[in-house]
Motif scaffolding. Sequence first.
Motif, short mmCIF file in Angstrom:
data_model
loop_
_atom_site.label_atom_id
_atom_site.label_comp_id
_atom_site.label_asym_id
_atom_site.label_seq_id
_atom_site.Cartn_x
_atom_site.Cartn_y
_atom_site.Cartn_z
N LYS A 38 0.85 -1.20 0.00
CA LYS A 38 0.00 0.00 0.00
C LYS A 38 0.88 1.24 0.00
N TYR A 40 0.50 5.84 -0.86
CA TYR A 40 -0.25 7.06 -0.58
C TYR A 40 -0.22 7.37 0.91
N ASP A 41 -0.81 8.46 1.28
CA ASP A 41 -0.90 8.86 2.68
C ASP A 41 -2.17 8.22 3.24
N ALA A 42 -2.14 6.91 3.44
CA ALA A 42 -3.36 6.15 3.68
C ALA A 42 -3.40 5.42 5.02
N LEU A 113 -9.43 9.88 -1.23
CA LEU A 113 -8.86 9.90 -2.57
C LEU A 113 -9.85 9.33 -3.57
N THR A 116 -11.70 5.68 -3.34
CA THR A 116 -11.81 5.16 -1.98
C THR A 116 -13.02 4.23 -1.91
N GLU A 143 5.31 9.04 -5.32
CA GLU A 143 4.10 8.22 -5.37
C GLU A 143 3.78 7.88 -6.82
N SER A 145 0.99 7.71 -9.27
CA SER A 145 -0.35 8.33 -9.30
C SER A 145 -1.36 7.58 -10.16
N VAL A 148 -4.95 6.54 -8.54
CA VAL A 148 -5.80 7.69 -8.26
C VAL A 148 -6.28 8.33 -9.57
#
Length: 186
Positions: A38, A40-42, A113, A116, A143, A145, A148
């Motif tokens: 995983k 992203y800032d997740a 995002l 989601t 990242e 992209s 997304v």
Amino acid sequence: MAEFFDMLDEKHCDFIAQQPMFSVATAAEDARINLSPKGYDAFRVIAPNRVAYLDLGGSGNETHAHAIADGRITVMFCNFANPALILRIYGRAVPVLPDDAKWEELSAHFELLPGTRQIFDIAVESIQTSCGYGVPHMKLKGERSTLVKYHAGTDADAWTQKMKGRTKSIDGLPVTPPTRYFGPDS
């Protein structure tokens, strides 16, 4: 030398905050073991004994199926810089979808995002740290992209219809699909 802890402390939280990726492992009886990286800032530490991560639609939804069937989850962070370290969080995961009662409380911790589909709410049972001496040094270029961008460029109705058709894992376990699209205009 591996060390075990009952809950996350400040040092653990600082380490987690510095990592650009993590991996999630789940399993269910008579099913394949699922292991997913995983980005992203997740990922969020909600409390010393509770963490959560934002999940985007991908090729499957094995983590959801396993969480419903079994609940066990392991989240692993590796430091690709110095000092060498691996941190594992062992716990029980519950998928929280946009229509669920806990959604508003959990989603407030994240920037939603495009794409989601759910947030995994994880009750932490134990934490393990280990040396990480076998983990290579690597530098983050940035990242990716693609995921997304893909979701942001998808029509909301088409996305929702596609997700509605995903009701089983690759091993035939039930999956609850999301019914709400998050995209650029949400």
